[in-house]
Design a protein around this motif. Structure first.
Motif, mmCIF file in Angstrom:
data_model
loop_
_atom_site.group_PDB
_atom_site.id
_atom_site.type_symbol
_atom_site.label_atom_id
_atom_site.label_comp_id
_atom_site.label_asym_id
_atom_site.label_seq_id
_atom_site.Cartn_x
_atom_site.Cartn_y
_atom_site.Cartn_z
ATOM 1 N N GLY A 1 -11.498 -3.001 -0.220
ATOM 2 C CA GLY A 1 -11.155 -3.313 -1.591
ATOM 3 C C GLY A 1 -11.037 -2.098 -2.487
ATOM 4 O O GLY A 1 -11.862 -1.191 -2.432
ATOM 5 N N HIS A 2 -9.980 -2.095 -3.296
ATOM 6 C CA HIS A 2 -9.779 -1.088 -4.347
ATOM 7 C C HIS A 2 -9.570 0.325 -3.814
ATOM 8 O O HIS A 2 -9.706 1.298 -4.564
ATOM 9 N N PHE A 3 -9.244 0.442 -2.520
ATOM 10 C CA PHE A 3 -8.949 1.762 -1.971
ATOM 11 C C PHE A 3 -7.450 1.844 -1.724
ATOM 12 O O PHE A 3 -6.882 1.035 -0.992
ATOM 13 N N LYS A 4 -6.801 2.834 -2.320
ATOM 14 C CA LYS A 4 -5.351 2.933 -2.285
ATOM 15 C C LYS A 4 -4.875 3.754 -1.088
ATOM 16 O O LYS A 4 -5.467 4.783 -0.755
ATOM 17 N N ASP B 1 -14.901 6.515 -3.716
ATOM 18 C CA ASP B 1 -13.775 6.879 -2.854
ATOM 19 C C ASP B 1 -13.980 8.243 -2.209
ATOM 20 O O ASP B 1 -13.624 8.454 -1.041
ATOM 21 N N SER C 1 -4.302 7.356 -1.808
ATOM 22 C CA SER C 1 -5.485 8.228 -1.803
ATOM 23 C C SER C 1 -5.744 8.769 -0.403
ATOM 24 O O SER C 1 -6.083 9.946 -0.231
ATOM 25 N N HIS D 1 -17.446 9.602 -7.326
ATOM 26 C CA HIS D 1 -17.034 8.209 -7.182
ATOM 27 C C HIS D 1 -17.096 7.813 -5.711
ATOM 28 O O HIS D 1 -17.164 8.657 -4.805
ATOM 29 N N ASP E 1 -21.850 -1.214 1.713
ATOM 30 C CA ASP E 1 -20.884 -1.011 0.637
ATOM 31 C C ASP E 1 -20.807 0.465 0.284
ATOM 32 O O ASP E 1 -21.716 1.236 0.539
ATOM 33 N N ARG E 2 -19.686 0.851 -0.322
ATOM 34 C CA ARG E 2 -19.441 2.257 -0.623
ATOM 35 C C ARG E 2 -20.140 2.718 -1.889
ATOM 36 O O ARG E 2 -20.160 3.899 -2.188
ATOM 37 N N GLN F 1 -8.263 -2.155 5.821
ATOM 38 C CA GLN F 1 -8.152 -2.090 4.363
ATOM 39 C C GLN F 1 -9.455 -2.517 3.709
ATOM 40 O O GLN F 1 -10.065 -3.516 4.103
ATOM 41 N N TYR G 1 -16.350 7.849 0.611
ATOM 42 C CA TYR G 1 -15.692 7.165 1.722
ATOM 43 C C TYR G 1 -14.789 8.118 2.494
ATOM 44 O O TYR G 1 -14.801 8.154 3.727
#
Length: 241
Positions: free
Chosen positions: A134-137, A101, A140, A99, A13-14, A132, A104
């Motif tokens: 989760g919660h990564f746009k 992101d 971004s 954070h 996990d990130r 894809q 990542y």
């Protein structure tokens, strides 16, 4: 000219909290456009071997038994048309990041570097697709990749002429292969509930890992970050890959 596809999957996990996994792995599998049918046939055979329905999405978390997981890793390791490159983030040895992101995207940057070098050596280009998460746009990723292309990096951008895409593994089945590779590698780094790691999956994958003589595997095909005097003694078995 070698035109290749690259699919990327992640495991671990990130998160950067104390409860998150110790390592995060981002893996890519690379194959030539003309060999897409080989990848589809490979995944179809894996489904048959694992007694799964035709067309079923393959995910490591849904492959529970050790014999089946080992078979998956061995099959990937025996696929001559495939090359893999991964970045393993040793999160407990990173400086504090604001954070997940950002962590990542920096991992993504390290992987882009290595895959651009792979394509440059073959005078080719690569089309990239990320799974894809989760919660990564997507916005971004677009913003980050634009900044990368505008600034100094070690990425050989002529090998990556088109922006990276993001899609779902159940839509782009090649991403399932990247997920399997990333998850197999993760087992060698993140301990189970008893404190044990499983090296056999990574050892089975080793023949397909990107190697560039005389460079070490940890520079190209299995980049650990950070890789320094503190982290190197933690993984002495890597030199045997």
């Amino acid at each position: 000219r070698t035109d290749a596809r690259r699919s990327e999957g992640a495991a671990g996990d990130r998160g950067l909290s104390a409860k998150s996994s110790d390592h995060f792995v981002l893996s890519a599998v690379v194959f030539r456009h003309r060999e897409q049918n080989l990848v589809s046939d490979f995944l179809a055979q894996l489904r048959a071997d694992l007694h799964r329905a035709a067309g079923e999405s393959l995910s490591w978390k849904n492959i529970k038994s050790h014999p089946q997981r080992l078979h998956v890793a061995q099959a990937i390791g025996a696929a001559p048309w495939l090359t893999s490159s991964s970045v393993v983030v040793c999160k407990r040895h990173l400086p504090t990041l604001p954070h997940a992101d950002l962590a990542y995207m920096y991992t993504f940057r390290l992987l882009l570097e290595r895959l651009s070098w792979f394509a440059r050596e073959r005078a080719g280009v690569i089309d990239c697709t990320l799974a894809q998460i989760g919660h990564f746009k997507v916005a971004s990723l677009r913003e980050y990749e634009t900044r990368l292309r505008a600034g100094p990096t070690n990425v050989h951008w002529p090998a990556l002429p088109r922006p990276t895409q993001i899609d779902q593994p159940n839509r782009i089945e090649f991403l399932q292969l990247a997920d399997l590779a990333a998850s197999a590698i993760t087992q060698a780094f993140n301990p189970d509930e008893y404190g044990n790691v499983e090296l056999r999956y990574l050892q089975a994958l080793a023949p397909r890992i990107y190697r560039r003589p005389p460079g070490k595997i940890t520079s190209y095909g299995l980049k650990l970050h950070p890789w320094n005097a503190i982290t190197q003694p933690l993984y002495p078995w890597i030199d045997a890959l």
